[in-house]
Motif scaffolding. Structure first.
Motif, short mmCIF file in Angstrom:
data_model
loop_
_atom_site.label_atom_id
_atom_site.label_comp_id
_atom_site.label_asym_id
_atom_site.label_seq_id
_atom_site.Cartn_x
_atom_site.Cartn_y
_atom_site.Cartn_z
N TYR A 83 5.49 -6.66 5.62
CA TYR A 83 4.98 -5.43 5.54
C TYR A 83 5.59 -4.46 6.61
N SER A 84 5.33 -3.04 6.51
CA SER A 84 5.80 -2.27 7.34
C SER A 84 4.82 -2.50 8.61
N ALA A 85 5.31 -2.03 9.87
CA ALA A 85 4.29 -2.15 11.04
C ALA A 85 3.22 -1.13 10.67
N ALA A 86 3.56 -0.10 10.24
CA ALA A 86 2.53 1.07 9.91
C ALA A 86 1.53 0.69 9.25
N PHE A 87 1.63 0.04 7.96
CA PHE A 87 0.71 -0.35 6.96
C PHE A 87 -0.06 -1.64 7.68
N LYS A 88 0.63 -2.82 8.33
CA LYS A 88 -0.09 -3.59 8.78
C LYS A 88 -1.01 -3.40 9.91
N ASN A 89 -0.72 -2.20 10.68
CA ASN A 89 -1.88 -1.93 11.56
C ASN A 89 -2.94 -1.29 11.02
N ILE A 90 -2.81 -0.28 10.04
CA ILE A 90 -4.01 -0.09 9.23
C ILE A 90 -4.69 -1.22 8.81
N PHE A 91 -4.20 -2.00 8.18
CA PHE A 91 -4.78 -3.07 7.59
C PHE A 91 -5.47 -3.98 8.51
N ASP A 92 -4.92 -4.09 9.67
CA ASP A 92 -5.65 -4.80 10.64
C ASP A 92 -6.75 -4.35 11.00
N TRP A 93 -6.84 -2.90 11.48
CA TRP A 93 -8.00 -2.17 12.01
C TRP A 93 -9.14 -2.25 10.76
N SER A 94 -8.55 -1.79 9.62
CA SER A 94 -9.44 -1.96 8.48
C SER A 94 -10.05 -3.23 8.19
N SER A 95 -9.48 -4.26 8.20
CA SER A 95 -9.96 -5.58 7.93
C SER A 95 -11.03 -5.90 8.82
N ARG A 96 -11.21 -5.55 10.00
CA ARG A 96 -12.03 -5.77 11.15
C ARG A 96 -13.37 -5.07 10.95
N ILE A 97 -13.45 -4.11 10.03
CA ILE A 97 -14.57 -3.38 9.43
C ILE A 97 -15.08 -4.04 8.26
N ASN A 98 -14.16 -3.99 7.43
CA ASN A 98 -14.47 -4.82 5.95
C ASN A 98 -13.42 -5.65 5.56
N GLY A 99 -13.81 -7.00 5.56
CA GLY A 99 -12.79 -7.97 5.30
C GLY A 99 -12.24 -7.90 3.84
N LYS A 100 -12.93 -7.07 2.92
CA LYS A 100 -12.51 -7.06 1.60
C LYS A 100 -11.98 -5.44 1.76
N VAL A 101 -10.78 -5.10 2.47
CA VAL A 101 -10.21 -3.95 2.77
C VAL A 101 -10.12 -3.29 1.25
N PHE A 102 -9.59 -3.92 0.27
CA PHE A 102 -9.41 -3.33 -1.12
C PHE A 102 -10.74 -3.36 -2.11
N GLN A 103 -11.71 -3.71 -1.65
CA GLN A 103 -13.29 -3.65 -2.16
C GLN A 103 -12.88 -4.01 -3.57
N ASP A 104 -12.49 -4.99 -3.87
CA ASP A 104 -12.43 -5.44 -5.31
C ASP A 104 -12.04 -4.40 -6.30
N LYS A 105 -11.35 -3.66 -5.99
CA LYS A 105 -10.47 -2.53 -6.76
C LYS A 105 -9.46 -3.22 -7.60
N PRO A 106 -9.52 -2.75 -9.05
CA PRO A 106 -8.02 -3.36 -9.63
C PRO A 106 -6.83 -2.56 -8.86
N MET A 107 -5.81 -3.50 -8.94
CA MET A 107 -4.78 -3.05 -8.27
C MET A 107 -3.35 -2.88 -9.09
N LEU A 108 -2.60 -2.15 -9.13
CA LEU A 108 -0.93 -2.31 -9.79
C LEU A 108 -0.24 -2.35 -8.21
N LEU A 109 0.19 -3.26 -8.03
CA LEU A 109 1.04 -3.83 -6.81
C LEU A 109 2.41 -3.65 -7.08
#
Length: 175
Positions: A83-109
């Protein structure tokens, strides 16, 4: 249907953002919201800083944007195979608030890169890891050799084979 999309990069000229926007607009009857990771800048996550300031408001805003989606279209930027550092940082902060960062949304990756592997390493990492964080990964797509297969001016995939493959994935996408 509302699609929230972003390239997991803070580059102003992110090729992954361009691919994500193209893919998101291929969904029929969709309202597309494009996120820019530059709008979610925060100090580097540490548990010490979190103890000092608590949950970061910017991370809350990122999670709120994800919450509005019916479908997520995310294109992963690969930095040194991860991952890019920018994404990983947002992901890390967000996961501390909600471990389900992606909130069970269907995803095209998605992923792309200038190289022949098209971000395959980061795509595999995300495909494996994201479901533990609430991603419902429905399909993945890698576009190799971005510069040879995508017209930046027109914002489209120019290689017919890859374009048909992506359109087929989206046509079969079931949220």
């Amino acid at each position: 249907m509302k699609i929230v999309t972003f390239g997991a990069s803070n580059s102003k000229n992110s090729i992954n953002k361009k691919l994500a926007i193209y893919a998101a607009h291929l969904f029929e009857n969709a309202n597309v919201e494009v996120l820019d990771l530059n709008d979610f800048q925060m100090p580097l996550f540490t548990v010490d800083l979190e103890a000092e300031i608590g949950q970061h408001e910017v991370a809350k805003a990122f999670l709120a944007a994800i919450a509005t989606a019916d479908v997520l279209v995310i294109s992963m930027t690969e930095h040194n195979g991860n991952y890019s550092a920018a994404f990983k940082n947002i992901f890390d902060w967000s996961s501390r608030i909600n471990g389900k960062v992606f909130q069970d949304k269907p995803m095209l990756l998605l992923a792309t890169s200038p190289g022949a592997r098209g971000g395959a390493s980061v795509l595999e990492i995300a495909k494996t890891a994201f479901p533990r964080y609430g991603a419902n990964v429905k399909a993945t797509f890698s576009l190799p050799s971005f510069d040879a297969n995508f017209d930046i001016q027109k914002g489209i995939i120019t290689n017919g084979e890859y374009d048909i493959k992506l359109k087929s994935l989206i046509g079969n996408f079931k949220s």
